[in-house]
Write an enzyme that holds these catalytic residues in place. Structure first.
Site, short mmCIF file in Angstrom:
data_model
loop_
_atom_site.label_atom_id
_atom_site.label_comp_id
_atom_site.label_asym_id
_atom_site.label_seq_id
_atom_site.Cartn_x
_atom_site.Cartn_y
_atom_site.Cartn_z
N GLY A 46 1.85 1.51 -6.17
CA GLY A 46 2.64 0.42 -5.63
C GLY A 46 1.74 -0.80 -5.50
CD GLN A 51 -1.71 -4.57 -2.49
OE1 GLN A 51 -0.62 -4.14 -2.87
NE2 GLN A 51 -2.79 -3.80 -2.38
CB CYS A 93 -4.61 0.07 0.72
SG CYS A 93 -3.96 -1.55 0.35
CG LEU A 94 -4.61 -0.44 -5.50
CD1 LEU A 94 -3.65 -1.06 -6.50
CD2 LEU A 94 -5.62 0.45 -6.20
CG HIS A 135 0.90 1.24 1.86
ND1 HIS A 135 -0.24 1.87 2.33
CD2 HIS A 135 0.45 0.21 1.11
CE1 HIS A 135 -1.31 1.23 1.87
NE2 HIS A 135 -0.91 0.22 1.13
CD GLU A 136 2.59 -1.03 -2.01
OE1 GLU A 136 2.19 -2.21 -1.95
OE2 GLU A 136 1.80 -0.08 -2.20
CG HIS A 139 0.45 -4.68 1.27
ND1 HIS A 139 -0.81 -5.03 1.67
CD2 HIS A 139 0.33 -3.48 0.65
CE1 HIS A 139 -1.67 -4.07 1.32
NE2 HIS A 139 -1.00 -3.11 0.70
NI NI Z 1 -1.76 -1.30 -0.04
#
Ligand code: NI
Length: 170
Positions: A46, A51, A93-94, A135-136, A139
């Site tokens: 995701g 991000q 998380c990236l 989670h997304e 963000h």
């Molecule tokens: Ni994330």
């Protein structure tokens, strides 16, 4: 399409509340393509627009495991309208380097969102995919999964990142 740089903690763009998308014009599709390409390259399951430094309410999700006929899904201005139960699952998380941790989330959620054409859609999902979605969507509100951890764990992580950044600058 182009690969975009993933912004990482403590970049302030990750802490902004992303603005709603109101225009479904020709700038939207290239942004979505960039996000999909960047997500698969990372690789991630995701990715939220903040991000890659774009503070708008847009997420892309890899649904190849959830759906047979679809590889990815796009959600614009997503909002959780119903939630039920709890689950604890491991998250990473990236944008949060070198950390995975157990996070408590709702077990089942309903999300309303707009699709690429601006049409309102509704989705109810549970378990792992519900975790990814929560989670997304976090963000888009400037929230990272570390915000759900105990203050001690979060403080340790911040300390570690400070050290890492300081050693890079030397
Ligand atoms: Ni994330």
């Amino acid at each position: 399409m182009s690969l975009r740089t993933i912004h990482t903690f403590p970049d302030p763009v990750l802490r902004q509340k992303a603005r709603k998308i109101t225009e479904f014009d020709e700038t939207l599709q290239p942004l979505i393509s960039d996000m999909v390409e960047t997500m698969y390259d990372a690789p991630g399951i995701g990715l939220a627009a903040p991000q890659i430094g774009e503070s708008v309410q847009l997420i892309v999700l890899d649904v190849s495991k959830e759906k047979e006929d679809q590889k990815f899904m796009v959600m614009i201005n997503p909002e959780i309208t119903e939630h039920e139960g709890n689950q604890i699952d491991e998250e990473g998380c990236l944008s949060v380097l070198d950390l995975t941790a157990s996070v408590k989330r709702s077990r089942k959620i309903t999300v309303t969102y707009l699709d690429i054409s601006g049409k309102e859609q509704k989705l109810t999902t549970e378990e792992r995919f519900a975790v990814v979605l929560q989670h997304e969507i976090d963000h888009l509100n400037g929230i990272l999964f570390i915000d759900h951890l105990s203050s001690l764990k979060r403080a340790l992580y911040k300390k570690k990142m400070k050290k890492m950044l300081a050693s890079k600058k030397r």
